[in-house]
Design a protein around this motif. Structure first.
Motif, short mmCIF file in Angstrom:
data_model
loop_
_atom_site.label_atom_id
_atom_site.label_comp_id
_atom_site.label_asym_id
_atom_site.label_seq_id
_atom_site.Cartn_x
_atom_site.Cartn_y
_atom_site.Cartn_z
N VAL A 88 0.89 -1.32 -0.22
CA VAL A 88 0.00 -0.13 0.15
C VAL A 88 0.86 1.15 0.08
CG1 VAL A 88 -1.76 1.28 1.24
CG2 VAL A 88 -1.89 -1.27 1.09
N SER A 89 1.95 1.20 1.10
CA SER A 89 2.95 2.39 0.92
C SER A 89 3.58 2.71 -0.60
CB SER A 89 4.01 2.15 1.97
OG SER A 89 4.76 3.20 1.75
N GLY A 90 3.84 1.64 -1.16
CA GLY A 90 4.26 1.64 -2.43
C GLY A 90 3.56 2.38 -3.58
N ILE A 91 2.30 1.87 -3.54
CA ILE A 91 1.18 2.38 -4.15
C ILE A 91 1.09 3.85 -4.20
CG2 ILE A 91 -1.36 2.12 -4.82
CD1 ILE A 91 -1.12 -0.77 -4.48
N LEU A 92 0.87 4.24 -2.90
CA LEU A 92 0.45 5.77 -2.71
C LEU A 92 1.75 6.64 -3.01
CD1 LEU A 92 -1.11 5.05 0.92
CD2 LEU A 92 -2.16 6.18 -1.21
N PHE A 93 3.01 6.11 -2.77
CA PHE A 93 4.02 6.88 -3.18
C PHE A 93 4.22 6.95 -4.94
CE2 PHE A 93 6.33 6.05 0.83
CZ PHE A 93 6.53 7.48 1.24
N GLY A 94 3.68 5.80 -5.38
CA GLY A 94 3.56 5.79 -6.93
C GLY A 94 2.72 6.77 -7.39
N LEU A 98 3.56 10.25 -9.61
CA LEU A 98 2.69 10.57 -10.76
C LEU A 98 2.47 12.20 -10.65
CD1 LEU A 98 0.66 7.53 -11.71
CD2 LEU A 98 2.53 8.19 -12.74
N THR A 99 2.05 12.59 -9.55
CA THR A 99 1.40 13.92 -9.39
C THR A 99 2.50 15.14 -9.38
OG1 THR A 99 1.50 13.80 -7.02
CG2 THR A 99 -0.78 13.30 -8.17
N GLY A 100 3.73 14.40 -8.86
CA GLY A 100 4.98 15.21 -8.63
C GLY A 100 6.35 14.57 -8.14
N LEU A 101 7.25 14.82 -9.20
CA LEU A 101 8.33 13.85 -9.03
C LEU A 101 9.08 14.02 -7.88
CD1 LEU A 101 10.18 14.18 -12.52
CD2 LEU A 101 8.76 12.48 -11.50
N LEU A 102 8.51 15.19 -6.89
CA LEU A 102 9.33 15.46 -5.57
C LEU A 102 9.11 14.23 -4.51
CD1 LEU A 102 8.53 19.11 -4.78
CD2 LEU A 102 10.86 17.88 -5.21
N ALA A 103 8.12 13.51 -5.06
CA ALA A 103 7.60 12.37 -4.14
C ALA A 103 8.64 11.09 -4.20
CB ALA A 103 5.97 11.78 -4.55
N LEU A 104 9.35 11.19 -5.23
CA LEU A 104 10.61 10.13 -5.44
C LEU A 104 11.59 10.03 -4.23
CD1 LEU A 104 11.27 10.40 -9.31
CD2 LEU A 104 10.14 8.78 -7.93
N VAL A 105 11.74 11.41 -3.80
CA VAL A 105 12.72 11.57 -2.44
C VAL A 105 12.20 10.59 -1.27
CG1 VAL A 105 13.59 13.21 -0.86
CG2 VAL A 105 13.32 13.90 -3.26
N PRO A 106 11.07 10.76 -0.83
CA PRO A 106 10.63 10.10 0.23
C PRO A 106 10.58 8.55 -0.03
CG PRO A 106 8.85 11.20 -0.28
CD PRO A 106 10.14 11.73 -0.90
N ALA A 107 10.13 8.22 -1.22
CA ALA A 107 9.98 6.69 -1.82
C ALA A 107 11.24 6.14 -1.74
CB ALA A 107 9.32 6.73 -3.13
N VAL A 108 12.30 6.90 -2.10
CA VAL A 108 13.69 6.31 -2.45
C VAL A 108 14.35 6.03 -0.92
CG1 VAL A 108 16.35 6.76 -3.07
CG2 VAL A 108 14.28 7.30 -4.72
N ILE A 109 14.14 6.90 0.01
CA ILE A 109 14.54 6.99 1.38
C ILE A 109 13.93 5.73 2.05
CG2 ILE A 109 14.81 7.88 3.59
CD1 ILE A 109 16.75 8.99 1.55
#
Length: 230
Positions: A88-94, A98-109
């Motif tokens: 579920v966490s991965g889906i939400l970060f995904g 999609l709405t903004g590449l800034l979400a890649l930062v917490p997803a990667v961490i």
């Protein structure tokens, strides 16, 4: 693309756009409350109030920038990461990415944190993220005959430098949100221990700071993306 859908159904309706921005802020605050409530009711209430009344929240959720949705999905993704529900966490970060590449930062961490500690959970996290961000991005790339890459990914690399003074923007972010930053710093005086609930959000904020410094151009509303992790 998300706003294109809004414009398709509602036209350029400022009221709808403001409502969606405010709704995203409320949902993000709800997940901030849930995370903090794992510590205590008082921490949850105080932290949520501080989150709501920061300069960035009051200013940048009153009009659409898109970053408010990135913030919302990132806050939700972090909550389910905290609860060890990796898929579920991965889906939400995904969705956030999609709405903004800034979400890649917490997803990667979060992914880096999971990888050496719980590989099975890491695989579920990665599968959820790829199922949303990877599949949707691939679909748009195919449908747009490759132009989606330039519109979303290459575009950020081609932004001209020097349009805004990065140092000045960073200082404004710090100055305008000093109360939230000061509250976050009190963890040092409150029996701080190098544990998951402190290290991961702190790493995300540090990664955001590093990303902002390295970008050719940043804007004040980017601070929304980091706000839930303070």
């Amino acid at each position: 693309y998300a706003y294109a859908a809004v414009f398709k159904f509602f036209g350029f309706n400022l009221g709808i756009l403001k409502f969606l921005s405010a709704a995203a802020a409320v949902i993000a605050a709800f997940f901030v409350f849930l995370v903090l409530n794992e510590r205590s009711d008082f921490a949850a209430i105080l932290g949520t109030l501080l989150f709501f009344f920061t300069h960035s929240m009051l200013l940048f959720t009153s009009f659409p920038t898109g970053t408010e949705f990135t913030m919302m999905f990132s806050a939700a993704g972090f909550y389910f990461f905290y609860k060890k529900i990796g898929m579920v966490s991965g889906i939400l970060f995904g969705l956030g990415a999609l709405t903004g590449l800034l979400a890649l930062v917490p997803a990667v961490i979060c992914g880096i944190w999971l990888l050496p500690r719980d590989f099975d959970e890491f695989k579920r996290f990665l599968a959820g993220f790829a199922a949303v961000f990877g599949v949707v991005s691939l679909a748009f790339i195919i449908l747009s005959k490759g132009s989606y890459i330039a519109q979303v990914f290459t575009y950020n690399l081609l932004k001209p430098s020097g349009v805004l003074d990065t140092g000045a923007v960073m200082l404004r972010m710090l100055y305008n949100n000093w109360l939230l930053l000061a509250a976050a710093a009190t963890v040092v005086f409150a029996g701080w221990k190098p544990r998951f609930s402190v290290l991961v959000p702190a790493s995300i904020v540090a990664a955001y700071a590093a990303a902002f410094v390295s970008m050719k151009a940043i804007f004040d509303y980017y601070s929304l993306a980091a706000a839930p992790f303070l």
